[in-house]
Motif scaffolding. Structure first.
Motif, PDB file in Angstrom:
ATOM      1  N   ILE A  40       0.835  -1.206   0.000  1.00  0.00           N
ATOM      2  CA  ILE A  40       0.000   0.000   0.000  1.00  0.00           C
ATOM      3  C   ILE A  40       0.867   1.253   0.000  1.00  0.00           C
ATOM      4  CG2 ILE A  40      -0.148   0.083   2.536  1.00  0.00           C
ATOM      5  CD1 ILE A  40      -2.892   1.088  -0.004  1.00  0.00           C
ATOM      6  N   VAL A  41       2.069   1.152   0.520  1.00  0.00           N
ATOM      7  CA  VAL A  41       2.969   2.309   0.565  1.00  0.00           C
ATOM      8  C   VAL A  41       3.346   2.752  -0.849  1.00  0.00           C
ATOM      9  CG1 VAL A  41       5.190   3.184   1.404  1.00  0.00           C
ATOM     10  CG2 VAL A  41       3.841   1.624   2.818  1.00  0.00           C
ATOM     11  N   LEU A  61      -7.847   3.192   5.137  1.00  0.00           N
ATOM     12  CA  LEU A  61      -6.903   2.090   5.225  1.00  0.00           C
ATOM     13  C   LEU A  61      -7.332   1.116   6.317  1.00  0.00           C
ATOM     14  CD1 LEU A  61      -3.518   4.038   4.989  1.00  0.00           C
ATOM     15  CD2 LEU A  61      -4.622   2.719   3.185  1.00  0.00           C
ATOM     16  N   THR A  62      -7.049  -0.140   6.107  1.00  0.00           N
ATOM     17  CA  THR A  62      -7.293  -1.134   7.153  1.00  0.00           C
ATOM     18  C   THR A  62      -6.200  -1.004   8.206  1.00  0.00           C
ATOM     19  OG1 THR A  62      -5.942  -2.840   6.094  1.00  0.00           O
ATOM     20  CG2 THR A  62      -8.270  -2.694   5.418  1.00  0.00           C
ATOM     21  N   GLU A  63      -6.433  -1.617   9.341  1.00  0.00           N
ATOM     22  CA  GLU A  63      -5.413  -1.593  10.388  1.00  0.00           C
ATOM     23  C   GLU A  63      -4.128  -2.261   9.905  1.00  0.00           C
ATOM     24  OE1 GLU A  63      -5.615   0.061  13.400  1.00  0.00           O
ATOM     25  OE2 GLU A  63      -7.354   0.836  12.316  1.00  0.00           O
ATOM     26  N   ALA A  64      -4.274  -3.309   9.103  1.00  0.00           N
ATOM     27  CA  ALA A  64      -3.096  -3.997   8.565  1.00  0.00           C
ATOM     28  C   ALA A  64      -2.317  -3.089   7.618  1.00  0.00           C
ATOM     29  CB  ALA A  64      -3.516  -5.275   7.835  1.00  0.00           C
ATOM     30  N   LYS A 103      -2.285   0.229   7.707  1.00  0.00           N
ATOM     31  CA  LYS A 103      -1.646   1.254   8.531  1.00  0.00           C
ATOM     32  C   LYS A 103      -0.380   0.689   9.179  1.00  0.00           C
ATOM     33  CE  LYS A 103      -5.916   3.728   9.642  1.00  0.00           C
ATOM     34  NZ  LYS A 103      -6.877   4.082  10.723  1.00  0.00           N
ATOM     35  N   GLU A 104      -0.463  -0.551   9.601  1.00  0.00           N
ATOM     36  CA  GLU A 104       0.705  -1.213  10.175  1.00  0.00           C
ATOM     37  C   GLU A 104       1.815  -1.325   9.144  1.00  0.00           C
ATOM     38  OE1 GLU A 104       3.184  -2.483  12.770  1.00  0.00           O
ATOM     39  OE2 GLU A 104       1.120  -2.241  13.464  1.00  0.00           O
ATOM     40  N   GLU A 105       1.435  -1.583   7.894  1.00  0.00           N
ATOM     41  CA  GLU A 105       2.422  -1.698   6.828  1.00  0.00           C
ATOM     42  C   GLU A 105       3.101  -0.359   6.563  1.00  0.00           C
ATOM     43  OE1 GLU A 105       2.653  -3.298   2.185  1.00  0.00           O
ATOM     44  OE2 GLU A 105       0.811  -3.504   3.345  1.00  0.00           O
ATOM     45  N   VAL A 106       2.319   0.722   6.569  1.00  0.00           N
ATOM     46  CA  VAL A 106       2.887   2.065   6.413  1.00  0.00           C
ATOM     47  C   VAL A 106       3.880   2.323   7.532  1.00  0.00           C
ATOM     48  CG1 VAL A 106       2.402   4.544   6.459  1.00  0.00           C
ATOM     49  CG2 VAL A 106       0.877   3.005   5.210  1.00  0.00           C
ATOM     50  N   TYR A 107       3.454   2.035   8.749  1.00  0.00           N
ATOM     51  CA  TYR A 107       4.334   2.270   9.889  1.00  0.00           C
ATOM     52  C   TYR A 107       5.611   1.452   9.779  1.00  0.00           C
ATOM     53  CZ  TYR A 107       6.323   2.726  14.463  1.00  0.00           C
ATOM     54  OH  TYR A 107       7.208   3.003  15.462  1.00  0.00           O
ATOM     55  N   ASN A 108       5.478   0.192   9.404  1.00  0.00           N
ATOM     56  CA  ASN A 108       6.634  -0.689   9.336  1.00  0.00           C
ATOM     57  C   ASN A 108       7.682  -0.191   8.358  1.00  0.00           C
ATOM     58  OD1 ASN A 108       7.848  -3.364   7.757  1.00  0.00           O
ATOM     59  ND2 ASN A 108       7.861  -3.538   9.987  1.00  0.00           N
ATOM     60  N   VAL A 109       7.240   0.314   7.208  1.00  0.00           N
ATOM     61  CA  VAL A 109       8.186   0.826   6.211  1.00  0.00           C
ATOM     62  C   VAL A 109       9.004   1.970   6.797  1.00  0.00           C
ATOM     63  CG1 VAL A 109       8.384   2.136   4.051  1.00  0.00           C
ATOM     64  CG2 VAL A 109       6.939   0.093   4.155  1.00  0.00           C
ATOM     65  N   PHE A 110       8.330   2.925   7.427  1.00  0.00           N
ATOM     66  CA  PHE A 110       9.048   4.077   7.959  1.00  0.00           C
ATOM     67  C   PHE A 110       9.806   3.729   9.241  1.00  0.00           C
ATOM     68  CE2 PHE A 110       5.966   6.148   5.157  1.00  0.00           C
ATOM     69  CZ  PHE A 110       6.844   6.919   4.416  1.00  0.00           C
ATOM     70  N   TYR A 111       9.314   2.742   9.966  1.00  0.00           N
ATOM     71  CA  TYR A 111      10.076   2.249  11.122  1.00  0.00           C
ATOM     72  C   TYR A 111      11.435   1.734  10.648  1.00  0.00           C
ATOM     73  CZ  TYR A 111      11.640  -0.900  14.819  1.00  0.00           C
ATOM     74  OH  TYR A 111      12.391  -1.537  15.775  1.00  0.00           O
ATOM     75  N   ARG A 112      11.447   0.985   9.553  1.00  0.00           N
ATOM     76  CA  ARG A 112      12.700   0.443   9.036  1.00  0.00           C
ATOM     77  C   ARG A 112      13.616   1.543   8.512  1.00  0.00           C
ATOM     78  NH1 ARG A 112      11.967  -2.638   4.714  1.00  0.00           N
ATOM     79  NH2 ARG A 112       9.710  -2.422   4.477  1.00  0.00           N
TER      80      ARG A 112
END
Length: 254
Positions: A10-11, A122-125, A127-136
């Protein structure tokens, strides 16, 4: 090919459309102006002297991370860190770690809010994917105290908004520069766009009303994209000098 961001992520959809990217940076432009570490952006003078050029420079790095193979993306992240380290060395001070986190948090928040404004919730999943990309991205840059997931990030983001924003002379000057480089009409559109994606804390500090004049326009714009007429609106609202650069942002054309 191993990519930093998966091809179906999704990112990639968020960062593959010019209008979404422009809303991301419209919101970030407002929040940047309030950040307590905004003086660092004045140290080099690049942001106040050329805010639009700075925007496209930042976009290039972000898109390199989102769309490039993992090795190239990591090199782009490392380059960003080196650039900031050089600025720190020249100034003889260190950019606070919370300031780095603030910028990362802006990219997370506005990626989600801009996409939801123009596309769909966005689904919660997702949103989690967006967060994970920028977390990395943050982890690669060596940032500390990053929440491990999206749910844990939400209260930390709110705490950062409460602690790290202030209205200052830099705030007033940045908005003055935005108006100078955009022109009065486009500057008004910027403000109305910022109202649609900025958190309540930012809107309150900038004395924005809750109502945006763009609210009734957004559905019309969505229809214009389906009819391939969005280029006409972009041509009216965006500086002609940046037309090609804006068009180049569209990876996913309708």
């Amino acid at each position: 090919m191993d990519y930093f961001v998966k091809e179906q992520s999704i990112v990639r959809k968020i960062w593959g459309k010019s209008d979404t990217i422009l809303f991301i940076f419209a919101g970030a432009a407002a929040e940047f102006a309030l950040n307590k570490a905004v003086d660092w952006l004045y140290f080099t003078g690049k942001l106040p002297s050329d805010p639009l050029g700075r925007l496209f420079s930042t976009v290039r790095y972000a898109r390199m991370i989102v769309f490039a193979p993992k090795e190239e993306a990591n090199k782009a992240i490392d380059t960003m860190r080196k650039i900031h380290s050089a600025v720190e060395e020249n100034r003889g001070a260190t950019i606070p770690d919370w300031a780095y986190r603030d910028v990362l948090f802006m990219l997370i928040h506005y990626s989600i809010s801009a996409y939801e404004l123009l596309e769909a919730k966005l689904t919660e999943a997702e949103k989690e994917e967006v967060y994970n990309v920028f977390y990395r991205v943050g982890d690669r840059m060596g940032l500390k105290e990053l929440p491990s997931n999206y749910i844990e990030w939400l209260p930390v983001r709110e705490a950062h908004l409460q602690a790290n924003l202030q209205k200052s002379a830099f705030t007033a000057d940045l908005f003055k520069q935005y108006k100078k480089h955009l022109g009065s009409m486009r500057f008004k559109v910027l403000i109305e766009g910022q109202k649609l994606v900025c958190p309540d804390k930012v809107k309150t500090m900038l004395q924005f009303s809750d109502f945006s004049l763009l609210t009734p326009i957004v559905p019309i714009y969505k229809v214009s994209r389906l009819m391939k007429m969005d280029w006409l609106l972009k041509g009216i609202l965006l500086p002609a000098d940046y037309k090609d650069q804006i068009n180049d942002l569209d990876v996913y054309r309708r």
